[in-house]
Design a protein around this motif. Structure first.
Motif, PDB file in Angstrom:
ATOM      1  N   ALA A  41     -18.091  16.510  29.034  1.00 50.16           N
ATOM      2  CA  ALA A  41     -18.063  17.373  27.853  1.00 50.16           C
ATOM      3  C   ALA A  41     -18.656  16.623  26.662  1.00 50.16           C
ATOM      4  N   THR A  42     -19.509  17.296  25.918  1.00 50.57           N
ATOM      5  CA  THR A  42     -20.132  16.679  24.752  1.00 50.57           C
ATOM      6  C   THR A  42     -19.358  17.048  23.487  1.00 50.57           C
ATOM      7  N   ILE A  43     -19.481  16.185  22.485  1.00 53.53           N
ATOM      8  CA  ILE A  43     -18.772  16.374  21.223  1.00 53.53           C
ATOM      9  C   ILE A  43     -19.720  16.992  20.203  1.00 53.53           C
ATOM     10  N   ASP A  44     -19.332  18.120  19.654  1.00 55.51           N
ATOM     11  CA  ASP A  44     -20.075  18.755  18.574  1.00 55.51           C
ATOM     12  C   ASP A  44     -19.571  18.152  17.260  1.00 55.51           C
ATOM     13  N   ARG A  45     -20.441  17.452  16.548  1.00 48.96           N
ATOM     14  CA  ARG A  45     -20.005  16.745  15.345  1.00 48.96           C
ATOM     15  C   ARG A  45     -19.564  17.701  14.234  1.00 48.96           C
ATOM     16  N   ASP A  46     -20.160  18.869  14.162  1.00 50.77           N
ATOM     17  CA  ASP A  46     -19.707  19.847  13.169  1.00 50.77           C
ATOM     18  C   ASP A  46     -18.285  20.308  13.483  1.00 50.77           C
ATOM     19  N   HIS A  47     -18.027  20.538  14.756  1.00 49.23           N
ATOM     20  CA  HIS A  47     -16.681  20.930  15.160  1.00 49.23           C
ATOM     21  C   HIS A  47     -15.698  19.794  14.887  1.00 49.23           C
ATOM     22  N   LEU A  48     -16.096  18.573  15.193  1.00 45.88           N
ATOM     23  CA  LEU A  48     -15.241  17.413  14.934  1.00 45.88           C
ATOM     24  C   LEU A  48     -14.922  17.299  13.449  1.00 45.88           C
ATOM     25  N   ALA A  49     -15.900  17.532  12.600  1.00 47.18           N
ATOM     26  CA  ALA A  49     -15.668  17.461  11.156  1.00 47.18           C
ATOM     27  C   ALA A  49     -14.707  18.554  10.708  1.00 47.18           C
ATOM     28  N   SER A  50     -14.852  19.756  11.268  1.00 47.36           N
ATOM     29  CA  SER A  50     -13.940  20.852  10.913  1.00 47.36           C
ATOM     30  C   SER A  50     -12.520  20.532  11.348  1.00 47.36           C
ATOM     31  N   TYR A  51     -12.375  19.958  12.538  1.00 49.24           N
ATOM     32  CA  TYR A  51     -11.050  19.556  13.021  1.00 49.24           C
ATOM     33  C   TYR A  51     -10.437  18.511  12.091  1.00 49.24           C
ATOM     34  N   ALA A  52     -11.250  17.534  11.686  1.00 47.32           N
ATOM     35  CA  ALA A  52     -10.754  16.495  10.779  1.00 47.32           C
ATOM     36  C   ALA A  52     -10.281  17.105   9.464  1.00 47.32           C
ATOM     37  N   ASP A  53     -11.030  18.059   8.943  1.00 46.97           N
ATOM     38  CA  ASP A  53     -10.651  18.704   7.678  1.00 46.97           C
ATOM     39  C   ASP A  53      -9.302  19.410   7.798  1.00 46.97           C
ATOM     40  N   VAL A  54      -9.110  20.154   8.879  1.00 45.03           N
ATOM     41  CA  VAL A  54      -7.888  20.936   9.040  1.00 45.03           C
ATOM     42  C   VAL A  54      -6.666  20.038   9.227  1.00 45.03           C
ATOM     43  N   CYS A  55      -6.849  18.922   9.927  1.00 46.72           N
ATOM     44  CA  CYS A  55      -5.715  18.064  10.284  1.00 46.72           C
ATOM     45  C   CYS A  55      -5.499  16.889   9.338  1.00 46.72           C
ATOM     46  N   GLY A  56      -6.438  16.648   8.421  1.00 48.81           N
ATOM     47  CA  GLY A  56      -6.242  15.592   7.439  1.00 48.81           C
ATOM     48  C   GLY A  56      -6.860  14.259   7.793  1.00 48.81           C
ATOM     49  N   PHE A 235      -1.241   8.033   9.213  1.00 52.31           N
ATOM     50  CA  PHE A 235      -1.278   6.600   9.541  1.00 52.31           C
ATOM     51  C   PHE A 235      -2.704   6.076   9.684  1.00 52.31           C
ATOM     52  N   GLU A 236      -3.680   6.898   9.393  1.00 50.67           N
ATOM     53  CA  GLU A 236      -5.070   6.515   9.642  1.00 50.67           C
ATOM     54  C   GLU A 236      -5.407   5.208   8.926  1.00 50.67           C
ATOM     55  N   GLY A 237      -6.075   4.306   9.676  1.00 51.22           N
ATOM     56  CA  GLY A 237      -6.412   2.988   9.153  1.00 51.22           C
ATOM     57  C   GLY A 237      -5.351   1.946   9.419  1.00 51.22           C
ATOM     58  N   ARG A 238      -4.182   2.360   9.916  1.00 44.86           N
ATOM     59  CA  ARG A 238      -3.095   1.424  10.184  1.00 44.86           C
ATOM     60  C   ARG A 238      -2.715   1.366  11.659  1.00 44.86           C
ATOM     61  N   LEU A 239      -3.435   2.090  12.507  1.00 45.63           N
ATOM     62  CA  LEU A 239      -3.096   2.144  13.919  1.00 45.63           C
ATOM     63  C   LEU A 239      -4.133   1.406  14.752  1.00 45.63           C
ATOM     64  N   PRO A 240      -3.717   0.778  15.847  1.00 44.24           N
ATOM     65  CA  PRO A 240      -4.676   0.114  16.728  1.00 44.24           C
ATOM     66  C   PRO A 240      -5.481   1.134  17.525  1.00 44.24           C
ATOM     67  N   ASP A 241      -6.564   0.651  18.148  1.00 44.03           N
ATOM     68  CA  ASP A 241      -7.377   1.545  18.963  1.00 44.03           C
ATOM     69  C   ASP A 241      -6.647   1.968  20.239  1.00 44.03           C
ATOM     70  N   ALA A 242      -5.837   1.065  20.798  1.00 47.85           N
ATOM     71  CA  ALA A 242      -5.048   1.370  21.996  1.00 47.85           C
ATOM     72  C   ALA A 242      -3.618   1.675  21.559  1.00 47.85           C
ATOM     73  N   LEU A 243      -3.124   2.846  21.919  1.00 47.59           N
ATOM     74  CA  LEU A 243      -1.800   3.254  21.431  1.00 47.59           C
ATOM     75  C   LEU A 243      -1.213   4.345  22.308  1.00 47.59           C
ATOM     76  N   THR A 244       0.076   4.565  22.126  1.00 46.83           N
ATOM     77  CA  THR A 244       0.779   5.719  22.679  1.00 46.83           C
ATOM     78  C   THR A 244       1.471   6.434  21.528  1.00 46.83           C
ATOM     79  N   ALA A 245       1.237   7.719  21.411  1.00 46.21           N
ATOM     80  CA  ALA A 245       1.855   8.542  20.362  1.00 46.21           C
ATOM     81  C   ALA A 245       2.607   9.674  21.036  1.00 46.21           C
ATOM     82  N   GLN A 246       3.913   9.726  20.808  1.00 42.76           N
ATOM     83  CA  GLN A 246       4.720  10.766  21.440  1.00 42.76           C
ATOM     84  C   GLN A 246       5.570  11.472  20.393  1.00 42.76           C
TER      85      GLN A 246
END
Length: 289
Positions: A41-56, A235-246
């Motif tokens: 599956a490919t990533i649509d950057r416009d869609h990714l930007a819209s998702y980022a806007d909605v979720c913060g 938490f953006e900018g404070r989390l490692p690249d490898a993580l578990t979020a539950q």
């Protein structure tokens, strides 16, 4: 296990229409023994930007840890509307979600996705099961998710296992024991429609107060995965690249609402919670490490 490879992403609008027309008469004690796969599956950057806007989230080529959930969600719904699936999709309750990411994922990568249903088990209020998703890049598994859903109804009376009790434990997130809030969020009335536009999750309980009332809600409610994403964005900018979020979803978040977000460092990670600002009623509790 039967593996079915899809040529394209299923359309969620059609799947939800199928969910409504095929809701009656579903029964059974087994989940379908199928796995759906969508390659590269490919990533649509416009869609990714819209998702980022909605979720913060910030605009970046690094995918938010919750973003692959949106890519794989049509596969999950396809399983839940399959004729062999024992429960009707309308009325299922999303009670928990766990995501593990081995490394940061980038927008220029192609993700191969697989989704299956597993572990049908007892719950004090019915039965629950997991939808399991895996994302891989060039054959290497980089991201996994387990979303737990509850089908409300009679239970056999069997005691839930310790893991089952996790999704039905008394609410502790967001109460007075958490201390002062980290932030106050005003969640707008249209966040359900905005998240539906980027996620494809057009379940009417998130879009229309009249439809929400048919399922026992006073108003439309926010998507649980929007709320989880909004928490992780904090938490953006404070989390490692490898993580578990539950997270555990404690109670529906009615729209609009004012909520308090509370977080505490714990070891190398964080615990966090969201609660109604005035009453302290918990909506979500979670951790990231």
């Amino acid at each position: 296990m039967t593996l079915t490879r899809l040529e394209e992403t299923p359309r969620l609008g059609r799947l939800y229409a199928k969910a409504v027309t095929s809701a009656r008469g579903r029964h059974g004690d087994r989940l379908p023994d199928i796995t759906l796969e969508l390659l590269e599956a490919t990533i649509d950057r416009d869609h990714l930007a819209s998702y980022a806007d909605v979720c913060g989230f910030r605009h970046t080529d690094v995918l938010p840890v919750t973003y692959p959930h949106v890519l794989a969600f049509p596969l999950a719904v396809s399983i839940m509307v399959d004729p062999s699936f024992p429960f009707a999709l309308p009325g299922l309750v999303h009670v928990a979600n766990r995501i593990t990411q081995k490394r940061a994922l980038r927008a220029d990568e192609r993700l191969s996705l697989t989704v299956s249903a597993a572990d049908l088990r007892e719950h004090p209020r019915g039965r629950q099961f997991d939808l399991r998703t895996e994302a891989s890049v060039e054959g290497d598994s980089v991201w996994t998710e387990s979303s737990t859903y509850l089908h409300r109804g009679p239970s056999s009376g069997a005691s839930p296992s310790p893991r089952q009790a996790t999704t039905s434990s008394p609410a502790r997130g967001g109460g007075s024991g958490w201390g002062p809030p980290t932030a106050i969020w005003r969640v707008p009335r249209n966040i359900g429609r905005r998240y539906a536009a980027v996620s494809g999750d057009v379940n009417p309980i998130h879009l229309n107060p009249l439809a929400a009332r048919l399922f026992g809600f006073r108003r439309a409610i926010a998507h649980g995965m929007w709320l989880k994403a909004r928490c992780l964005a904090a938490f953006e900018g404070r989390l490692p690249d490898a993580l578990t979020a539950q997270v555990e979803f404690k109670s529906p978040l009615l729209l609009p609402s004012t909520v308090r977000f509370t977080s505490h460092p714990q070891g190398e990670g964080w615990t966090f919670a969201v609660a109604e600002a005035r009453s302290g009623r918990p909506h979500l509790s979670g951790s990231v490490h």
